[in-house]
Every structure is written in structure tokens, then in C-alpha cells.
Design a protein around this motif. Sequence first.
Motif, PDB file in Angstrom:
ATOM      1  N   ILE A 206      -1.176  15.091  -9.541  1.00  0.00           N
ATOM      2  CA  ILE A 206      -0.913  16.010  -8.433  1.00  0.00           C
ATOM      3  C   ILE A 206      -1.280  15.424  -7.058  1.00  0.00           C
ATOM      4  CG2 ILE A 206      -3.129  17.236  -8.622  1.00  0.00           C
ATOM      5  CD1 ILE A 206      -1.406  19.846  -8.174  1.00  0.00           C
ATOM      6  N   TYR A 207      -2.185  14.437  -7.035  1.00  0.00           N
ATOM      7  CA  TYR A 207      -2.580  13.829  -5.743  1.00  0.00           C
ATOM      8  C   TYR A 207      -1.858  12.501  -5.504  1.00  0.00           C
ATOM      9  CZ  TYR A 207      -6.257  17.291  -6.347  1.00  0.00           C
ATOM     10  OH  TYR A 207      -6.923  18.475  -6.545  1.00  0.00           O
ATOM     11  N   GLU A 208      -0.703  12.296  -6.140  1.00  0.00           N
ATOM     12  CA  GLU A 208      -0.062  10.975  -6.137  1.00  0.00           C
ATOM     13  C   GLU A 208       0.164  10.394  -4.734  1.00  0.00           C
ATOM     14  OE1 GLU A 208       4.092  10.900  -7.538  1.00  0.00           O
ATOM     15  OE2 GLU A 208       4.259  13.009  -7.030  1.00  0.00           O
ATOM     16  N   TYR A 209       0.359  11.243  -3.736  1.00  0.00           N
ATOM     17  CA  TYR A 209       0.630  10.720  -2.382  1.00  0.00           C
ATOM     18  C   TYR A 209      -0.604  10.672  -1.505  1.00  0.00           C
ATOM     19  CZ  TYR A 209       5.473  11.104  -3.612  1.00  0.00           C
ATOM     20  OH  TYR A 209       6.672  10.936  -4.239  1.00  0.00           O
ATOM     21  N   ILE A 210      -1.731  11.166  -2.013  1.00  0.00           N
ATOM     22  CA  ILE A 210      -2.927  11.215  -1.170  1.00  0.00           C
ATOM     23  C   ILE A 210      -3.785  10.009  -1.532  1.00  0.00           C
ATOM     24  CG2 ILE A 210      -4.853  12.663  -0.401  1.00  0.00           C
ATOM     25  CD1 ILE A 210      -3.147  15.101  -1.073  1.00  0.00           C
ATOM     26  N   LEU A 211      -3.499   8.900  -0.861  1.00  0.00           N
ATOM     27  CA  LEU A 211      -4.081   7.590  -1.190  1.00  0.00           C
ATOM     28  C   LEU A 211      -4.628   6.955   0.071  1.00  0.00           C
ATOM     29  CD1 LEU A 211      -1.013   6.387  -3.244  1.00  0.00           C
ATOM     30  CD2 LEU A 211      -3.271   6.829  -4.235  1.00  0.00           C
ATOM     31  N   TYR A 212      -5.738   6.240  -0.061  1.00  0.00           N
ATOM     32  CA  TYR A 212      -6.380   5.634   1.118  1.00  0.00           C
ATOM     33  C   TYR A 212      -6.432   4.116   1.002  1.00  0.00           C
ATOM     34  CZ  TYR A 212      -7.609  10.462   1.055  1.00  0.00           C
ATOM     35  OH  TYR A 212      -7.515  11.818   0.966  1.00  0.00           O
ATOM     36  N   ASP A 213      -6.658   3.507   2.171  1.00  0.00           N
ATOM     37  CA  ASP A 213      -6.800   2.053   2.258  1.00  0.00           C
ATOM     38  C   ASP A 213      -5.591   1.408   1.572  1.00  0.00           C
ATOM     39  OD1 ASP A 213      -9.240   2.677   3.565  1.00  0.00           O
ATOM     40  OD2 ASP A 213     -10.196   2.954   1.603  1.00  0.00           O
ATOM     41  N   LYS A 214      -5.852   0.472   0.671  1.00  0.00           N
ATOM     42  CA  LYS A 214      -4.692  -0.224   0.079  1.00  0.00           C
ATOM     43  C   LYS A 214      -4.366   0.288  -1.331  1.00  0.00           C
ATOM     44  CE  LYS A 214      -3.801  -3.691   3.105  1.00  0.00           C
ATOM     45  NZ  LYS A 214      -4.218  -2.793   4.190  1.00  0.00           N
ATOM     46  N   HIS A 215      -4.908   1.435  -1.672  1.00  0.00           N
ATOM     47  CA  HIS A 215      -4.730   1.891  -3.056  1.00  0.00           C
ATOM     48  C   HIS A 215      -3.316   2.416  -3.297  1.00  0.00           C
ATOM     49  CE1 HIS A 215      -8.869   1.176  -4.019  1.00  0.00           C
ATOM     50  NE2 HIS A 215      -9.154   1.646  -2.813  1.00  0.00           N
ATOM     51  N   THR A 216      -2.796   2.114  -4.483  1.00  0.00           N
ATOM     52  CA  THR A 216      -1.442   2.563  -4.814  1.00  0.00           C
ATOM     53  C   THR A 216      -1.473   3.347  -6.127  1.00  0.00           C
ATOM     54  OG1 THR A 216      -1.066   0.451  -5.921  1.00  0.00           O
ATOM     55  CG2 THR A 216      -0.214   0.658  -3.673  1.00  0.00           C
ATOM     56  N   HIS A 217      -0.494   4.219  -6.263  1.00  0.00           N
ATOM     57  CA  HIS A 217      -0.443   5.069  -7.459  1.00  0.00           C
ATOM     58  C   HIS A 217       0.457   4.444  -8.519  1.00  0.00           C
ATOM     59  CE1 HIS A 217      -0.284   8.589  -9.987  1.00  0.00           C
ATOM     60  NE2 HIS A 217       1.037   8.592  -9.926  1.00  0.00           N
ATOM     61  N   THR A 218      -0.037   4.373  -9.735  1.00  0.00           N
ATOM     62  CA  THR A 218       0.799   3.938 -10.865  1.00  0.00           C
ATOM     63  C   THR A 218       0.968   5.124 -11.800  1.00  0.00           C
ATOM     64  OG1 THR A 218      -0.196   1.752 -10.746  1.00  0.00           O
ATOM     65  CG2 THR A 218       1.000   2.271 -12.769  1.00  0.00           C
ATOM     66  N   ALA A 219       2.221   5.388 -12.156  1.00  0.00           N
ATOM     67  CA  ALA A 219       2.489   6.485 -13.097  1.00  0.00           C
ATOM     68  C   ALA A 219       2.384   5.940 -14.516  1.00  0.00           C
ATOM     69  CB  ALA A 219       3.874   7.057 -12.855  1.00  0.00           C
ATOM     70  N   MET A 220       1.596   6.605 -15.335  1.00  0.00           N
ATOM     71  CA  MET A 220       1.434   6.176 -16.723  1.00  0.00           C
ATOM     72  C   MET A 220       2.781   6.038 -17.429  1.00  0.00           C
ATOM     73  SD  MET A 220      -0.489   5.206 -19.006  1.00  0.00           S
ATOM     74  CE  MET A 220      -2.118   5.571 -19.562  1.00  0.00           C
ATOM     75  N   ALA A 221       3.693   6.997 -17.170  1.00  0.00           N
ATOM     76  CA  ALA A 221       4.980   6.993 -17.873  1.00  0.00           C
ATOM     77  C   ALA A 221       5.823   5.769 -17.545  1.00  0.00           C
ATOM     78  CB  ALA A 221       5.755   8.266 -17.536  1.00  0.00           C
TER      79      ALA A 221
END
Length: 397
Positions: A206-221
Motif C-alpha cells: 500500500i505504500y509502494e510510492y512513498i519512498l525516500y532517498d534512493k530506495h525503490t519498490h520491488t513487487a514480489m509478484a
Amino acid sequence: MRIAMTKPTLSQKAERFTESVIREMTRLAQMHNAINLAQGMPDFEAPGEIKEAACRAIMKGINQYAITWGAKVFRDAIAVKVKAGLGMDVDPEREITVTCGSTEAMIASLLATINPGDEVIIFEPFYENYGPDTILSGATPRFVTLHPPDWHFDPKELEAAFNNHTRAIIINTPNNPTGKVFTSSELQLIADLCMKWDALAITDEIYEYILYDKHTHTAMASLDGMRDRTITVNALSKTYSVTGWRVGYAIASPHLTQGIRKVHDFLTVGAPAPLQEAGAVALALPQEYYTDLAAVYQRRRDLLLKALRDAGFHCSAPQGAYYIMAGFRALSRLNDTDFARYLVKDVGVAAVPGSSFFQKPEQGSGYIRFCFCKKDSTLQSAGDRLQTISRRPDGPG
Ligand code: GLN
């Protein structure tokens, strides 16, 4: 005449968990007129265009049930969004269930997949709901520690939690309450274990777009081999600041989706129809919306983080989501619940006691969780109040 009831009033399941402490703190905040940094809900407005879309939908007459598993226009918008954002092909006809928030997506997913005796692995500290979710679905939880200060897990501890009874692992990334963003290699390690033990991954993103610094979201699927054994849970609430709309969704393979849809239908019939129409408009917002969202949240994070550190709390910078788990041992010897009550009553700031995020309350007794999905002015006022803690003659002990 009142007739005495001799049978237990509540079910064994309902007896096993308490009222949500997060929601209780909101009520206490209102009672004491405190600044509410407890329940994660914005005190600023949702984007005008999606509010207008919701009003338009109602005025246009979209006021009856949508299809139980979600209005076509919204499911189509989800499929387009997931393709663009995560590069994943999702069939809106067979792989999406629209629910009342991610809360329902999670419990419906568990109710659709858990049998008595099944174990579910949960990283701890965990979002409060997952505890009651496992009880309601009949799963036996197994907890794997996220170790402070960086909230890493020990691969050996994770490996030891999997066995033949493991039905699923719940992953929440970016994470509530720690702010941890699971890296792709951490997720790969989890994926390998899911494949080895034939377990599902239920990921709350649910927080996939709320990211700081250089962190990126990876979807498990999106990891090799995980598409069909992952249930991806998400919602409009956090990304579009509409926590009260209660519109979420679960994405899963057709077979799993069939089960989730059945459970969902009998739990709630459906999510609000006009708000699903507006949801389609929200999901079509341009890329800048998401870039701005992350940038504004980063400013809020920095503001609260500095205020907390200046006030004497110990906390590491969240990598994502909008919470800070703050250690308060330098300020008080009270337990977390008493400290939270002191804060809301005497200091005028509501936060969530750390024990709400642990299975054994004592593990969270030195922590308190603050949320920062608030206007700068709210965070500033809260910060000012928190600076007074160490100077108070009636201090927290
Ligand atoms: N996810 C939010 C939190 O952790 C809101 C929880 C809720 O009340 N549903 O505070």
C-alpha cells in the motif's frame, strides 16, 4: 425481565484479540484535543480532481452495487497501472478483486487460502491488523524478527520459520511501522523459500510510492516464479490520501482470485461503487503526481525525524511509508502504553504504543510509533510540544 446468559458472550476468536490500539489512540487524541500522530491518516486534502470525480459519479447516478469483484472501469484502470508501474500483465477479468480497503483484501485473501493447522509467517514488528487477521482466518502465526536499528531480518531465522505447514508469508513493503523497504535480494530470498516450501506470498504494497532517498519498490509478484504464488494487496488510501473511501484490491492468479472473490462477496458484497469510478481517475494521474508525493513525504519525514531526535527520541530514518518507530528510553522509564497516555494527555501529541506491533507486549515497551502524513504546520506544532518533554517538572518518570 432480563434473563441471565450463561453461555460465553463472545466467540473464542473474538476473545483472543483486543480493540485496535491505533484506532483507540485516535479517540483519545480527540478526547484530549491532542495532535493526532497515531492513526495513519492525512490531515490534508485529497487531490481535487479525484474528489470531483467522486461527486460526479454520485450525481451521474452510480449509486447502486458495482459488480461484486469490482467495477470494470476500475479493474481496467488497475491493470493498466500495474502494467505501467510494475511491468506485470494482469487480467482484469480474472485476476483482480476490488475490496473495502486493503484491510478487507488481506483478510479475504487469508480466509480464502488458510486451513486449520496452516502456519503464516509474519515479520515482527508488524502492522497491527495481521495479528487478528491470523486469528480470524484460523492460521497459526510464526514471527520472524526485524532487527533494529535498520530492521533487517536474519536469513537463518527466516529459513527456520518455514516448514511443511507454512501456507503463506505476509510481507509489507514499504513497511508499517518500521519504514523498512525490502530490497530485491531480500525478496528473492523470501521467494526462494516460498518456492521451496510451496508457500504463498501475501504482500501488502500500500505504500509502494512513498519512498525516500534512493530506495525503490520491488513487487514480489514480479520475481521469477512468484507470479502465481503471490497475492498483491493494495488500495487507494495512502497513495491518494483517501483513507476513508475504503477502496482496495487484491491481485492474484485466476485460481486464487476465484476464492478471494467468493469470500469478498459474502463479507461485504462490494466496495463503494462511485468511489471505484473516482479510483479509475486517480489511477490515471500523471507520473509527476507520484514524484511529488514522494518528495513531499520526504520533507515531512525529515521534519518529524529532526523534531523527534531533538526531543531525545532514538530513531532510524524510514526508507519508505509514513511512520517512525521511536525509542524513548532516554526520555522515560514508563512502559509504552503509559508513555503514550502521558504524551496524549500531558504533552498533547498522540502516538501508538510500540507493543501494538509485537506479539509479546514487552518487546515493544520501549517504542512508540509516530505517523507523519500531516501538514508541515501540524508536524511543527507536534515537534514543539515534544521538545518540552525533557523540561517538564511533571515529567514522564
Ligand atoms: N494503516 C494506518 C495505521 O497503521 C491506519 C490503520 C487503520 O486504522 N486502518 O495507522
